[in-house]
Design a protein around this motif. Structure first.
Motif, PDB file in Angstrom:
ATOM      1  N   SER A  43      31.659  -3.112  41.334  1.00 40.21           N
ATOM      2  CA  SER A  43      32.000  -2.146  41.842  1.00 40.21           C
ATOM      3  C   SER A  43      32.436  -2.949  43.227  1.00 40.21           C
ATOM      4  O   SER A  43      32.370  -3.682  43.753  1.00 40.21           O
ATOM      5  CB  SER A  43      30.597  -1.882  42.596  1.00 40.21           C
ATOM      6  N   ALA A  44      33.325  -2.748  43.041  1.00 38.75           N
ATOM      7  CA  ALA A  44      34.284  -2.435  44.832  1.00 38.75           C
ATOM      8  C   ALA A  44      34.490  -1.585  45.632  1.00 38.75           C
ATOM      9  O   ALA A  44      34.585  -0.623  45.761  1.00 38.75           O
ATOM     10  CB  ALA A  44      36.095  -2.795  43.837  1.00 38.75           C
ATOM     11  N   ILE A  46      36.400  -0.096  48.806  1.00 40.26           N
ATOM     12  CA  ILE A  46      37.469  -0.700  49.028  1.00 40.26           C
ATOM     13  C   ILE A  46      37.578   0.561  50.522  1.00 40.26           C
ATOM     14  O   ILE A  46      37.485   1.525  50.390  1.00 40.26           O
ATOM     15  CB  ILE A  46      38.719  -0.558  49.154  1.00 40.26           C
ATOM     16  N   MET A  83      39.757  -0.899  39.359  1.00 38.77           N
ATOM     17  CA  MET A  83      40.640  -1.023  40.654  1.00 38.77           C
ATOM     18  C   MET A  83      41.775  -0.167  41.408  1.00 38.77           C
ATOM     19  O   MET A  83      41.883   0.033  42.434  1.00 38.77           O
ATOM     20  CB  MET A  83      41.097  -2.747  40.246  1.00 38.77           C
ATOM     21  N   ILE A 103      38.732  -5.476  51.376  1.00 37.42           N
ATOM     22  CA  ILE A 103      38.145  -5.554  49.819  1.00 37.42           C
ATOM     23  C   ILE A 103      36.514  -6.605  49.583  1.00 37.42           C
ATOM     24  O   ILE A 103      36.501  -7.444  49.785  1.00 37.42           O
ATOM     25  CB  ILE A 103      39.045  -5.557  49.304  1.00 37.42           C
ATOM     26  N   LYS A 104      35.724  -5.530  49.228  1.00 30.94           N
ATOM     27  CA  LYS A 104      34.603  -6.444  48.851  1.00 30.94           C
ATOM     28  C   LYS A 104      34.187  -5.803  48.002  1.00 30.94           C
ATOM     29  O   LYS A 104      33.951  -4.656  46.995  1.00 30.94           O
ATOM     30  CB  LYS A 104      33.419  -5.829  49.524  1.00 30.94           C
ATOM     31  N   VAL A 105      33.316  -7.162  47.393  1.00 34.62           N
ATOM     32  CA  VAL A 105      33.130  -6.712  45.953  1.00 34.62           C
ATOM     33  C   VAL A 105      31.787  -7.238  45.362  1.00 34.62           C
ATOM     34  O   VAL A 105      31.522  -8.199  46.005  1.00 34.62           O
ATOM     35  CB  VAL A 105      33.422  -8.174  44.674  1.00 34.62           C
ATOM     36  N   VAL A 126      37.646  -9.310  38.400  1.00 31.07           N
ATOM     37  CA  VAL A 126      38.626  -8.702  39.613  1.00 31.07           C
ATOM     38  C   VAL A 126      38.875 -10.006  40.463  1.00 31.07           C
ATOM     39  O   VAL A 126      40.094  -9.718  41.202  1.00 31.07           O
ATOM     40  CB  VAL A 126      37.082  -7.945  40.296  1.00 31.07           C
ATOM     41  N   LEU A 130      43.057  -9.023  42.151  1.00 28.13           N
ATOM     42  CA  LEU A 130      43.379  -8.880  43.161  1.00 28.13           C
ATOM     43  C   LEU A 130      43.993 -10.318  43.744  1.00 28.13           C
ATOM     44  O   LEU A 130      44.879  -9.922  44.605  1.00 28.13           O
ATOM     45  CB  LEU A 130      42.007  -8.891  44.283  1.00 28.13           C
ATOM     46  N   LEU A 137      40.158 -10.939  49.540  1.00 33.08           N
ATOM     47  CA  LEU A 137      39.001 -10.469  49.439  1.00 33.08           C
ATOM     48  C   LEU A 137      37.803 -10.856  50.872  1.00 33.08           C
ATOM     49  O   LEU A 137      38.416 -12.319  50.901  1.00 33.08           O
ATOM     50  CB  LEU A 137      37.833 -11.297  48.303  1.00 33.08           C
ATOM     51  N   ALA A 140      31.970 -10.758  49.000  1.00 36.52           N
ATOM     52  CA  ALA A 140      31.134 -10.268  47.762  1.00 36.52           C
ATOM     53  C   ALA A 140      29.752 -10.736  47.741  1.00 36.52           C
ATOM     54  O   ALA A 140      29.327 -12.001  47.989  1.00 36.52           O
ATOM     55  CB  ALA A 140      32.239 -10.812  46.944  1.00 36.52           C
TER      56      ALA A 140
END
Length: 196
Positions: A43-44, A46, A83, A103-105, A126, A130, A137, A140
């Motif tokens: 999951s991203a 954002i 994405m 943005i976090k993953v 991912v 990015l 990023l 994460a």
């Protein structure tokens, strides 16, 4: 981003919307929390920092990456679609400036040996996506041999991650394996348009 077992107070109130595999949701509601459970899925999360608009997606690659001669296989286009869809929705509802995106993953765990570490391939995809699109990023929590529950506040961008135990891992691994076996790869039309 918080990785712990106790739920911070801000996540213990308001509306919770579950983000299932294949979903993409965006909001700027102060009291909304997005929630998902990830095994090898990614999951991203954002958020447009200035507009206070954020969202979450959730995807699992549906076929092995070696299925075609493409770098990530046909199924990676599904990840790319997830994405692009999330980024475009946040940009459209926010300021429209890519430089405002945070943005976090999350996810990409290796919880099912039958899936040939799809989680690592998802994370690699991912990160490459990015980097190739020029995004940075912000945070994460990926990899490992465990599943995760992720909570995300789209307005503030705050994320909470709880690593799940082996009982949850086995259930999630079985669910993911069933999805991979029954779901055909999603292939966009050859003339699809990329919007940024």
């Amino acid at each position: 981003m918080v990785a712990t077992n106790s739920l911070p107070p801000e996540f213990d109130r308001g509306v919770v919307t579950t983000v299932h595999q294949g979903d993409c949701h965006v909001s700027k509601d102060l009291d909304l929390t997005y929630s998902t459970v990830l095994g090898s899925c990614v999951s991203a999360c954002i958020r447009d920092r200035e507009a206070g608009v954020g969202g979450m997606n959730h995807f699992l690659l549906a076929e092995q990456p070696n299925a075609t001669s493409e770098k990530f296989g046909a199924s990676a286009r599904y990840g790319a679609f997830a994405m692009e869809q999330l980024i475009n929705m946040v940009l459209t509802r926010g300021t429209g400036r890519k430089s405002n995106l945070e943005i976090k993953v999350f996810g990409g765990g290796n919880i099912n040996s039958a899936l040939n570490d799809v989680g690592a391939r998802n994370v690699e995809f991912v990160y490459d996506f990015l980097r190739n699109e020029g995004y940075v990023l912000s945070g994460a929590d990926v990899g490992g041999t465990f599943a995760r529950r992720v909570l995300f506040k789209p307005h503030s961008g705050r994320a909470f991650v709880k690593r799940l135990d082996s009982t949850d891992n086995a259930r999630i691994a079985n669910d993911e394996l069933a999805l991979v076996k029954r779901r055909p790869a999603v292939r966009p039309p050859a003339d699809d348009i990329e919007l940024f």
